[in-house]
Design a protein around this motif. Structure first.
Motif, PDB file in Angstrom:
ATOM      1  N   THR A  51      36.322  41.874  38.994  1.00 21.45           N
ATOM      2  CA  THR A  51      37.720  41.608  38.674  1.00 21.45           C
ATOM      3  C   THR A  51      37.822  41.637  37.155  1.00 21.45           C
ATOM      4  OG1 THR A  51      38.006  40.241  40.637  1.00 21.45           O
ATOM      5  CG2 THR A  51      39.636  39.983  38.891  1.00 21.45           C
ATOM      6  N   GLN A  66      37.437  44.754  42.944  1.00 28.03           N
ATOM      7  CA  GLN A  66      38.117  45.898  42.338  1.00 28.03           C
ATOM      8  C   GLN A  66      37.077  46.867  41.783  1.00 28.03           C
ATOM      9  OE1 GLN A  66      40.309  43.900  39.213  1.00 28.03           O
ATOM     10  NE2 GLN A  66      42.237  44.289  40.289  1.00 28.03           N
ATOM     11  N   THR A 155      45.190  45.087  37.000  1.00 25.18           N
ATOM     12  CA  THR A 155      45.182  45.745  38.300  1.00 25.18           C
ATOM     13  C   THR A 155      44.653  47.166  38.158  1.00 25.18           C
ATOM     14  OG1 THR A 155      47.466  46.463  38.013  1.00 25.18           O
ATOM     15  CG2 THR A 155      47.109  44.369  39.157  1.00 25.18           C
ATOM     16  N   GLU A 156      44.232  47.722  39.279  1.00 26.51           N
ATOM     17  CA  GLU A 156      43.767  49.102  39.270  1.00 26.51           C
ATOM     18  C   GLU A 156      44.937  50.018  38.951  1.00 26.51           C
ATOM     19  OE1 GLU A 156      41.873  49.790  43.046  1.00 26.51           O
ATOM     20  OE2 GLU A 156      40.047  48.765  42.427  1.00 26.51           O
ATOM     21  N   SER A 165      40.458  49.548  37.397  1.00 28.53           N
ATOM     22  CA  SER A 165      40.934  48.582  36.414  1.00 28.53           C
ATOM     23  C   SER A 165      40.200  48.916  35.127  1.00 28.53           C
ATOM     24  CB  SER A 165      40.594  47.147  36.833  1.00 28.53           C
ATOM     25  OG  SER A 165      41.300  46.789  37.985  1.00 28.53           O
TER      26      SER A 165
END
Length: 178
Positions: A51, A66, A155-156, A165
């Motif tokens: 993350t 992520q 966020t991606e 990301s």
């Protein structure tokens, strides 16, 4: 250190190299790129699971699911101590009298190779059993909750290499980095 760019050469033997995954200020084109103590054998775009958090001055990585984009920097195994010592100082890790800002961890880093670009919207991980594509890399996780230090969760987003990301947000906006 000499100027470095992404390399098309992927080292062949894991026993001969040490790999560092970076995702922020130590990446090519960022403010600490020149802090590396030695010229790497090669540098490749890569991703790890985690993350990513960011603020204006630098990012923070924590465990998560992520795909976080960054770079793998490859060095000769004999240079491990020198490179690790410098990175630990930069990341305020294992410094006597100071709490860790980041903790050094080992992660599975997946190289992004040119064949990945043919289907960037649906990028799938390569065969992670292939040692040329997936490497055990040293990386740095933020030692505390980044939200408490003014970071925002990133966020991606779609990049030239697929959906990741990334920090800063404009990273990998063109394929000219390959």
């Amino acid at each position: 250190m000499n100027s470095v760019s992404y390399s098309s050469m992927i080292p062949g033997k894991a026993d001969d190299v040490v790999v560092y995954f970076v995702y922020g200020t130590l990446c090519l084109g960022q403010c600490r790129e020149k802090c590396w103590p030695l010229t790497p054998l090669s540098v490749h775009p890569a991703w790890v699971e985690g993350t990513l958090f960011g603020r204006e001055d630098y990012p923070a990585l924590r465990p998560g699911n992520q795909r976080v984009g960054g770079e793998c920097w490859f060095f000769a195994k004999r240079d491990t101590e020198r490179v690790t010592t410098v990175l630990d100082e930069i990341e305020v890790t294992n410094q006597p009298g100071h709490p860790n800002l980041y903790d050094r961890v080992e992660l599975r880093a997946n190289l992004i190779v040119s064949s990945d670009l043919t289907s960037s919207a649906d990028l799938k991980p390569q065969n992670t059993a292939d040692p040329r594509i997936s490497w055990t890399a040293s990386a740095y996780h933020y030692a505390t909750d980044p939200l408490l230090d003014g970071f925002n969760r990133l966020t991606e987003q779609e990049t030239a290499f697929g959906k990741f990301s990334v920090w800063p947000a404009e990273k990998w906006r063109s394929t000219s980095v390959l």
